[in-house]
Write a protein that holds these residues in place. Structure first.
Motif, PDB file in Angstrom:
ATOM      1  N   LEU A 132     -38.086  20.725  -6.113  1.00 31.15           N
ATOM      2  CA  LEU A 132     -39.385  20.956  -6.193  1.00 31.15           C
ATOM      3  C   LEU A 132     -39.699  22.436  -6.631  1.00 31.15           C
ATOM      4  CD1 LEU A 132     -40.292  19.599  -2.534  1.00 31.15           C
ATOM      5  CD2 LEU A 132     -40.994  18.750  -4.963  1.00 31.15           C
ATOM      6  N   LYS A 133     -38.789  23.465  -6.455  1.00 29.81           N
ATOM      7  CA  LYS A 133     -38.986  24.764  -6.846  1.00 29.81           C
ATOM      8  C   LYS A 133     -38.844  24.845  -8.467  1.00 29.81           C
ATOM      9  CE  LYS A 133     -36.972  27.184  -2.698  1.00 29.81           C
ATOM     10  NZ  LYS A 133     -35.930  28.138  -2.347  1.00 29.81           N
ATOM     11  N   LYS A 134     -38.046  23.954  -9.049  1.00 32.04           N
ATOM     12  CA  LYS A 134     -37.998  23.885 -10.391  1.00 32.04           C
ATOM     13  C   LYS A 134     -39.259  23.319 -10.875  1.00 32.04           C
ATOM     14  CE  LYS A 134     -32.684  23.394 -10.933  1.00 32.04           C
ATOM     15  NZ  LYS A 134     -31.841  22.663 -11.457  1.00 32.04           N
ATOM     16  N   ASN A 135     -39.607  22.225 -10.360  1.00 32.25           N
ATOM     17  CA  ASN A 135     -41.159  22.022 -10.861  1.00 32.25           C
ATOM     18  C   ASN A 135     -42.214  22.871 -10.627  1.00 32.25           C
ATOM     19  OD1 ASN A 135     -39.807  19.431 -11.517  1.00 32.25           O
ATOM     20  ND2 ASN A 135     -40.340  18.481  -9.231  1.00 32.25           N
ATOM     21  N   VAL A 136     -42.200  23.700  -9.444  1.00 26.61           N
ATOM     22  CA  VAL A 136     -43.199  24.764  -9.230  1.00 26.61           C
ATOM     23  C   VAL A 136     -43.145  25.778 -10.228  1.00 26.61           C
ATOM     24  CG1 VAL A 136     -43.926  26.433  -7.711  1.00 26.61           C
ATOM     25  CG2 VAL A 136     -43.439  24.222  -6.720  1.00 26.61           C
ATOM     26  N   GLU A 137     -41.844  26.085 -10.590  1.00 28.17           N
ATOM     27  CA  GLU A 137     -41.588  27.188 -11.757  1.00 28.17           C
ATOM     28  C   GLU A 137     -42.134  26.641 -13.041  1.00 28.17           C
ATOM     29  OE1 GLU A 137     -37.438  28.131 -11.418  1.00 28.17           O
ATOM     30  OE2 GLU A 137     -37.671  29.290  -9.576  1.00 28.17           O
ATOM     31  N   ALA A 138     -41.885  25.444 -13.348  1.00 24.21           N
ATOM     32  CA  ALA A 138     -42.398  24.934 -14.405  1.00 24.21           C
ATOM     33  C   ALA A 138     -43.727  24.848 -14.568  1.00 24.21           C
ATOM     34  CB  ALA A 138     -41.724  23.429 -14.791  1.00 24.21           C
ATOM     35  N   VAL A 139     -44.487  24.255 -13.554  1.00 24.30           N
ATOM     36  CA  VAL A 139     -45.838  24.497 -13.586  1.00 24.30           C
ATOM     37  C   VAL A 139     -46.482  25.689 -13.590  1.00 24.30           C
ATOM     38  CG1 VAL A 139     -47.968  23.738 -11.925  1.00 24.30           C
ATOM     39  CG2 VAL A 139     -45.876  22.077 -12.213  1.00 24.30           C
ATOM     40  N   SER A 140     -45.833  26.553 -12.913  1.00 21.88           N
ATOM     41  CA  SER A 140     -46.480  28.092 -13.041  1.00 21.88           C
ATOM     42  C   SER A 140     -46.119  28.525 -14.225  1.00 21.88           C
ATOM     43  CB  SER A 140     -45.609  28.880 -12.082  1.00 21.88           C
ATOM     44  OG  SER A 140     -44.262  28.990 -12.399  1.00 21.88           O
ATOM     45  N   LYS A 141     -45.019  28.361 -15.077  1.00 20.53           N
ATOM     46  CA  LYS A 141     -44.944  28.760 -16.423  1.00 20.53           C
ATOM     47  C   LYS A 141     -46.021  28.304 -17.276  1.00 20.53           C
ATOM     48  CE  LYS A 141     -40.115  29.605 -16.426  1.00 20.53           C
ATOM     49  NZ  LYS A 141     -38.748  29.351 -16.979  1.00 20.53           N
ATOM     50  N   GLN A 142     -46.292  26.779 -17.162  1.00 18.55           N
ATOM     51  CA  GLN A 142     -47.236  26.105 -17.838  1.00 18.55           C
ATOM     52  C   GLN A 142     -48.634  26.967 -17.571  1.00 18.55           C
ATOM     53  OE1 GLN A 142     -47.066  22.049 -17.059  1.00 18.55           O
ATOM     54  NE2 GLN A 142     -45.446  21.832 -18.378  1.00 18.55           N
ATOM     55  N   ASN A 143     -48.945  27.257 -16.340  1.00 17.30           N
ATOM     56  CA  ASN A 143     -50.163  27.825 -16.118  1.00 17.30           C
ATOM     57  C   ASN A 143     -50.300  29.302 -16.646  1.00 17.30           C
ATOM     58  OD1 ASN A 143     -51.124  25.893 -14.489  1.00 17.30           O
ATOM     59  ND2 ASN A 143     -50.030  26.508 -12.652  1.00 17.30           N
ATOM     60  N   LYS A 144     -49.348  30.052 -16.827  1.00 15.26           N
ATOM     61  CA  LYS A 144     -49.344  31.131 -17.303  1.00 15.26           C
ATOM     62  C   LYS A 144     -49.433  31.184 -18.961  1.00 15.26           C
ATOM     63  CE  LYS A 144     -46.286  33.775 -14.030  1.00 15.26           C
ATOM     64  NZ  LYS A 144     -44.928  34.409 -13.962  1.00 15.26           N
ATOM     65  N   THR A 145     -48.823  30.111 -19.563  1.00 14.92           N
ATOM     66  CA  THR A 145     -48.932  30.062 -20.889  1.00 14.92           C
ATOM     67  C   THR A 145     -50.655  29.675 -21.220  1.00 14.92           C
ATOM     68  OG1 THR A 145     -46.637  29.060 -21.010  1.00 14.92           O
ATOM     69  CG2 THR A 145     -48.280  28.669 -22.850  1.00 14.92           C
ATOM     70  N   LEU A 146     -51.160  28.778 -20.490  1.00 10.39           N
ATOM     71  CA  LEU A 146     -52.231  28.234 -20.408  1.00 10.39           C
ATOM     72  C   LEU A 146     -53.327  29.648 -20.227  1.00 10.39           C
ATOM     73  CD1 LEU A 146     -52.487  24.840 -18.711  1.00 10.39           C
ATOM     74  CD2 LEU A 146     -52.558  25.247 -21.078  1.00 10.39           C
ATOM     75  N   GLU A 147     -53.056  30.263 -19.180  1.00 12.17           N
ATOM     76  CA  GLU A 147     -53.782  31.533 -18.929  1.00 12.17           C
ATOM     77  C   GLU A 147     -53.731  32.392 -20.002  1.00 12.17           C
ATOM     78  OE1 GLU A 147     -52.746  33.162 -15.289  1.00 12.17           O
ATOM     79  OE2 GLU A 147     -53.776  31.544 -13.870  1.00 12.17           O
ATOM     80  N   GLU A 148     -52.489  32.541 -20.699  1.00 12.56           N
ATOM     81  CA  GLU A 148     -52.413  33.563 -21.843  1.00 12.56           C
ATOM     82  C   GLU A 148     -53.308  33.053 -23.021  1.00 12.56           C
ATOM     83  OE1 GLU A 148     -48.260  33.946 -22.614  1.00 12.56           O
ATOM     84  OE2 GLU A 148     -47.725  35.282 -20.894  1.00 12.56           O
ATOM     85  N   GLY A 149     -52.951  31.718 -23.177  1.00 15.08           N
ATOM     86  CA  GLY A 149     -53.775  31.111 -24.437  1.00 15.08           C
ATOM     87  C   GLY A 149     -55.318  31.243 -24.139  1.00 15.08           C
ATOM     88  N   LYS A 150     -55.760  30.988 -22.858  1.00 16.67           N
ATOM     89  CA  LYS A 150     -57.190  31.145 -22.576  1.00 16.67           C
ATOM     90  C   LYS A 150     -57.687  32.473 -22.818  1.00 16.67           C
ATOM     91  CE  LYS A 150     -57.722  27.498 -19.350  1.00 16.67           C
ATOM     92  NZ  LYS A 150     -58.213  27.329 -17.654  1.00 16.67           N
ATOM     93  N   HIS A 151     -56.872  33.703 -22.409  1.00 13.87           N
ATOM     94  CA  HIS A 151     -56.872  35.117 -22.632  1.00 13.87           C
ATOM     95  C   HIS A 151     -56.883  35.293 -24.195  1.00 13.87           C
ATOM     96  CE1 HIS A 151     -57.288  38.972 -21.525  1.00 13.87           C
ATOM     97  NE2 HIS A 151     -56.178  39.467 -22.175  1.00 13.87           N
ATOM     98  N   GLY A 152     -56.109  34.665 -24.984  1.00 13.47           N
ATOM     99  CA  GLY A 152     -56.282  35.099 -26.267  1.00 13.47           C
ATOM    100  C   GLY A 152     -57.499  34.498 -26.841  1.00 13.47           C
ATOM    101  N   ARG A 153     -57.780  33.436 -26.484  1.00 10.07           N
ATOM    102  CA  ARG A 153     -59.183  32.533 -27.105  1.00 10.07           C
ATOM    103  C   ARG A 153     -60.078  33.217 -26.872  1.00 10.07           C
ATOM    104  NH1 ARG A 153     -57.695  26.275 -26.126  1.00 10.07           N
ATOM    105  NH2 ARG A 153     -56.036  25.848 -27.609  1.00 10.07           N
ATOM    106  N   SER A 154     -60.251  34.045 -25.251  1.00 10.64           N
ATOM    107  CA  SER A 154     -61.705  34.637 -24.830  1.00 10.64           C
ATOM    108  C   SER A 154     -61.389  36.011 -25.807  1.00 10.64           C
ATOM    109  CB  SER A 154     -61.229  35.063 -23.356  1.00 10.64           C
ATOM    110  OG  SER A 154     -60.099  35.831 -23.159  1.00 10.64           O
ATOM    111  N   GLN A 155     -60.358  36.605 -25.992  1.00  8.78           N
ATOM    112  CA  GLN A 155     -60.301  37.605 -26.857  1.00  8.78           C
ATOM    113  C   GLN A 155     -60.719  37.369 -28.366  1.00  8.78           C
ATOM    114  OE1 GLN A 155     -56.386  39.430 -27.046  1.00  8.78           O
ATOM    115  NE2 GLN A 155     -56.738  40.486 -24.967  1.00  8.78           N
ATOM    116  N   GLU A 156     -60.512  36.392 -28.740  1.00  8.62           N
ATOM    117  CA  GLU A 156     -60.892  35.927 -30.111  1.00  8.62           C
ATOM    118  C   GLU A 156     -62.305  35.530 -30.188  1.00  8.62           C
ATOM    119  OE1 GLU A 156     -58.681  32.403 -31.340  1.00  8.62           O
ATOM    120  OE2 GLU A 156     -56.806  33.708 -31.842  1.00  8.62           O
TER     121      GLU A 156
END
Length: 222
Positions: free
Chosen positions: A123-147
């Motif tokens: 479960l911890k590994k799944n949570v870490e994977a999901v958190s990494k995906q969320n961070k990636t999506l947030e970074e992508g959204k942040h980059g898109r928002s900057q663009e």
């Protein structure tokens, strides 16, 4: 037998204690239990040992029941107290049964703890994977928002330039209208001047003709 059960019980209690607390020893215990469960012969050996312990426990309980039955048997003087030998045997069997019961119980607890810890790690590994995906999506959204912000700034700049160009076009259009009005006025003035010039030419022609007629009269007095 009792000493062996004590050793097994102490070992199981130590393993259960190690599994309860997050220490470096827990990893070693988890590795040992993983190998014990994933091996080909290990699960069969564990089941065999558990079957033997259960069989011994059943035999011990049966012996305790026989001793209790002899104490209540009318032919053997039912209702009398147990003999010292039977008391010692009963106490020994009771101790063995208790140790075997605790041993089986701790084995079950260790098995459940091992399974729960593995599930928790998953479960911890799944949570870490999901958190990494969320961070990636947030970074992508942040980059898109900057663009998007950059595009919005460029669009705003272009709109301002368009407004300036529209104002310049309006000014030039007004200047063109003024120039056209001036050109029309000049054209009208030139037309009036041409008409005046034609009239003056006609007057000049008339004057010349009159002068010529006067000259002719003067040259011929008769």
């Amino acid at each position: 037998m009792i000493q062996l059960l004590f050793v097994v019980l102490v070992a199981e209690a130590a393993v259960a204690t190690v599994l309860l607390f997050k220490t470096p020893l827990r990893k070693l215990a988890m590795l040992g239990l993983d190998r014990l469960k994933r091996g080909r012969r290990a699960p069969v050996a564990v089941k065999t040992v558990a079957g033997v312990v259960i069989t011994l426990l059943a035999s011990t309980l049966y012996s305790m029941a026989e001793i209790s039955g002899r104490a209540g048997d009318p032919e053997a003087g039912g209702g009398a107290a147990l003999s010292p030998t039977d008391q010692v045997l009963f106490s020994r069997h009771l101790l063995e049964a208790s140790l075997m019961g605790y041993t089986l119980f701790l084995a079950l607890v260790i098995d459940r703890l091992h399974q729960y810890i593995r599930e928790l790690r998953g479960l911890k590994k799944n949570v870490e994977a999901v958190s990494k995906q969320n961070k990636t999506l947030e970074e992508g959204k942040h980059g898109r928002s900057q663009e998007i912000a950059k595009y919005q700034e460029e669009v705003a700049t272009l709109n301002e330039e368009m407004k300036k160009l529209k104002l310049q076009v309006q000014e030039k259009t007004e200047e063109v209208h003024v120039a056209e009005d001036k050109a029309l006025a000049i054209q009208k003035q030139s037309e009036s001047l041409l008409l005046e010039y034609d009239r003056l030419l006609e007057d000049n022609q008339h004057l010349r003709e009159q002068l010529q007629s006067i000259d002719l009269r003067l040259s011929n007095p008769s």
